[in-house]
Design an enzyme around this catalytic site. Structure first.
Site, PDB file in Angstrom:
ATOM      1  N   CYS A  18      -1.584  13.898  -4.509  1.00  0.00           N
ATOM      2  CA  CYS A  18      -2.278  12.771  -5.123  1.00  0.00           C
ATOM      3  C   CYS A  18      -3.759  12.808  -4.746  1.00  0.00           C
ATOM      4  CB  CYS A  18      -1.634  11.480  -4.625  1.00  0.00           C
ATOM      5  SG  CYS A  18      -2.071  10.035  -5.543  1.00  0.00           S
TER       6      CYS A  18
ATOM      7  N   MET B  23       0.378   6.299  -9.255  1.00  0.00           N
ATOM      8  CA  MET B  23       0.969   6.462  -7.922  1.00  0.00           C
ATOM      9  C   MET B  23       0.529   5.347  -6.977  1.00  0.00           C
ATOM     10  SD  MET B  23       3.035   8.824  -8.333  1.00  0.00           S
ATOM     11  CE  MET B  23       3.619   8.692  -6.661  1.00  0.00           C
ATOM     12  N   GLU B  24      -0.703   4.906  -7.121  1.00  0.00           N
ATOM     13  CA  GLU B  24      -1.199   3.817  -6.273  1.00  0.00           C
ATOM     14  C   GLU B  24      -0.449   2.518  -6.562  1.00  0.00           C
ATOM     15  OE1 GLU B  24      -4.068   7.064  -6.060  1.00  0.00           O
ATOM     16  OE2 GLU B  24      -2.981   6.154  -7.732  1.00  0.00           O
TER      17      GLU B  24
ATOM     18  N   ASP C 193      11.343  -5.379   6.084  1.00  0.00           N
ATOM     19  CA  ASP C 193      11.099  -5.324   7.531  1.00  0.00           C
ATOM     20  C   ASP C 193      11.009  -6.716   8.142  1.00  0.00           C
ATOM     21  OD1 ASP C 193      10.360  -4.054  10.086  1.00  0.00           O
ATOM     22  OD2 ASP C 193       8.379  -4.919   9.673  1.00  0.00           O
TER      23      ASP C 193
END
Length: 159
Positions: A76, A114-115, A129
């Site tokens: 990327c 992709m970002e 999380d």
């Protein structure tokens, strides 16, 4: 294999040379869905999760992830991003689904798909999380590109 731009003459992966591409405004919107329990939904919406404001932390995580995508996706290109927005919407008809939408914008020679995908994924992982002490059975699903604009290949919109 040289006819494929992502492979060198030895057939090995390479970062594509984009220096001849036109500079255009490019945007991408990606989405991820996190399926949670009623308890997690309540904790997030009422602000009672012990680790803090879950959606605020996830939003910062998404921005950081988008800005650092080239550090974790090997081929990327590092891009100067001009805008990143993340939104969260709940769907509570039977299941408790959190829709995470990341919108990324740049002016450059290559796109920001992709970002946007990385931002949506990082937000989902951050929420997981922060809430895993309540229930580890959350499901991250349906991470996908919803639309992209700009560039030689033109616009794309998921039906």
């Amino acid at each position: 294999m040289s006819e494929f731009s992502h492979f060198n003459q030895e057939g090995r992966a390479r970062m594509v040379d984009v220096s001849d591409k036109d500079i255009t405004v490019r945007t991408a919107v990606a989405k991820s869905i996190l399926e949670v329990t009623p308890e997690i939904y309540q904790g997030i919406t009422e602000g009672t999760v012990k680790k803090g404001d879950v959606l605020a932390v996830a939003q910062v995580s998404a921005v950081m992830a988008a800005k650092n995508t080239a550090q974790i996706i090997p081929m990327c290109h590092p891009l100067p991003l001009s805008g990143i927005d993340v939104s969260f919407t709940w769907e509570t008809g039977g299941s408790y689904l959190l829709h995470i939408t990341a919108t990324v914008k740049t002016t450059g020679r290559t796109g920001v798909e992709m970002e946007a995908l990385t931002a949506a994924s990082a937000a989902a992982l951050t929420i997981y999380d922060m809430c895993k002490a309540l229930d580890k059975g959350m499901i991250i699903r349906d991470t996908q590109l919803m639309e992209k604009t700009g560039g030689k290949s033109g616009d794309y919109r998921r039906n």
